[in-house]
Design a protein around this motif. Structure first.
Motif, PDB file in Angstrom:
ATOM      1  N   LEU A  23       0.790  -1.234   0.000  1.00  0.00           N
ATOM      2  CA  LEU A  23       0.000   0.000   0.000  1.00  0.00           C
ATOM      3  C   LEU A  23       0.827   1.290   0.000  1.00  0.00           C
ATOM      4  CD1 LEU A  23      -3.162  -0.743   2.182  1.00  0.00           C
ATOM      5  CD2 LEU A  23      -2.975  -0.567  -0.303  1.00  0.00           C
ATOM      6  N   GLU A  27       1.645   2.008  -3.567  1.00  0.00           N
ATOM      7  CA  GLU A  27       0.544   1.675  -4.482  1.00  0.00           C
ATOM      8  C   GLU A  27       0.589   2.460  -5.789  1.00  0.00           C
ATOM      9  OE1 GLU A  27      -4.342   1.328  -4.569  1.00  0.00           O
ATOM     10  OE2 GLU A  27      -3.349   2.340  -2.899  1.00  0.00           O
ATOM     11  N   ALA A  30      -6.644   0.547  -3.680  1.00  0.00           N
ATOM     12  CA  ALA A  30      -7.244   0.953  -2.411  1.00  0.00           C
ATOM     13  C   ALA A  30      -7.365   2.465  -2.311  1.00  0.00           C
ATOM     14  CB  ALA A  30      -6.402   0.414  -1.254  1.00  0.00           C
ATOM     15  N   TYR A  31      -6.305   3.188  -2.747  1.00  0.00           N
ATOM     16  CA  TYR A  31      -6.293   4.646  -2.629  1.00  0.00           C
ATOM     17  C   TYR A  31      -5.987   5.340  -3.955  1.00  0.00           C
ATOM     18  CZ  TYR A  31      -5.938   3.344   2.273  1.00  0.00           C
ATOM     19  OH  TYR A  31      -6.164   2.780   3.505  1.00  0.00           O
ATOM     20  N   TRP A  32      -5.648   4.573  -4.949  1.00  0.00           N
ATOM     21  CA  TRP A  32      -5.291   5.138  -6.248  1.00  0.00           C
ATOM     22  C   TRP A  32      -6.102   4.471  -7.358  1.00  0.00           C
ATOM     23  CZ3 TRP A  32      -1.432   8.905  -7.022  1.00  0.00           C
ATOM     24  CH2 TRP A  32      -0.652   9.223  -5.901  1.00  0.00           C
ATOM     25  N   LYS A  87      -3.533  15.577  -4.744  1.00  0.00           N
ATOM     26  CA  LYS A  87      -4.875  15.575  -4.164  1.00  0.00           C
ATOM     27  C   LYS A  87      -5.476  16.969  -4.057  1.00  0.00           C
ATOM     28  CE  LYS A  87      -4.288  11.346  -1.436  1.00  0.00           C
ATOM     29  NZ  LYS A  87      -4.258  10.769  -0.077  1.00  0.00           N
TER      30      LYS A  87
END
Length: 260
Positions: free
Chosen positions: A19, A22, A226-228, A142
């Motif tokens: 992660l 990632e 998961a986050y990307w 972000k």
């Protein structure tokens, strides 16, 4: 220094290790997340076969790398270790022992490790890569806003593609594969291109640009982690390039992903 198969018991350890990296190994994280989800069905024979092609690399009980061969026989990896802490040749020798690279279609991942792996494959495994495609990784911050440029061709419409659009998108998909995917290798059959396109339409987010009913450009997510999320498959028909259509399409897709 050793490798273990990824199992239902240690797959979360593999995911947790990957992660932090990632952004550079989202294809691997996406694959592991699917394996983890499928592991809820312990009697799934397909999932058992997949996990047997997935390994965690340990050094003194500490994870230093994760390797998988996915259903498309692509070798995916996350190995951000410091080469001063372990012998690089030992790593590559172990990989050649654990994986049959003569059955692997492609190697996808960070360039420095990939170059070393290919060098060892040529020397030790007598295997040469047919084509090497270099890509630049661009990431969106972000906190940055996404301005959407208006295309110079008036009347262009952007919308999310549906499975029923596969036939209309296929000619563009074939051109994309010829220029960006297959390159020096033989073109995929039209039937295989259509199957891959339909799979993308079912599992990913695909946006298209149309003008008078004609599909001019396409862009989609390749992997959802998961986050990307990774954007790829970007292609604009040649006669409609330099009109900001591709920029408009990608910016719209990016905005959609952020909202979602």
């Amino acid at each position: 220094f050793f490798a273990k198969d990824i199992t239902n018991k240690n797959i979360n350890d593999a995911i947790s290790f990957c992660l932090p990296y990632e952004a550079t190994c989202i294809n691997l994280v996406c694959y592991l997340l699917k394996l983890s989800k499928n592991s809820e069905s312990p009697n799934d024979d397909k999932n058992k076969k997949e996990t047997k092609k997935s390994k965690i690399l340990y050094l003194d009980e500490k994870i230093i790398g994760v390797f998988c061969v996915n259903a498309s026989n692509m070798f995916l990896y996350c190995i951000p270790f410091d080469y001063s802490s372990v012998s690089a040749s030992d790593v590559f020798n172990l990989l050649l022992t654990e994986f049959n690279f003569s059955c692997i279609f492609a190697i996808m991942g960070e360039a420095i490790f990939q170059a070393e792996l290919l060098r060892h494959l040529r020397i030790r495994g007598c295997i040469n890569g047919a084509v090497t495609a270099k890509y630049l990784l661009m990431t969106k911050k972000k906190d940055s806003s996404c301005s959407i440029p208006q295309p110079l061709l008036k009347g262009v419409k952007i919308r999310r593609a549906l499975l029923k659009d596969a036939g209309a998108i296929l000619p563009l998909q074939r051109l994309y594969e010829k220029e960006e995917v297959c390159k020096e290798s033989a073109m995929m059959s039209e039937r295989l291109s259509l199957l891959n396109l339909e799979k993308t339409l079912q599992n990913e987010t695909v946006f298209i640009a149309t003008y008078n009913g004609e599909v001019l450009a396409k862009a989609n997510t390749n992997s959802r982690g998961a986050y990307w999320e990774q954007i790829g498959g970007i292609y604009t028909a040649k006669k409609y390039r330099r009109l900001l259509i591709g920029s408009y399409l990608v910016a719209t897709l990016t905005e959609h992903i952020q909202k979602e």
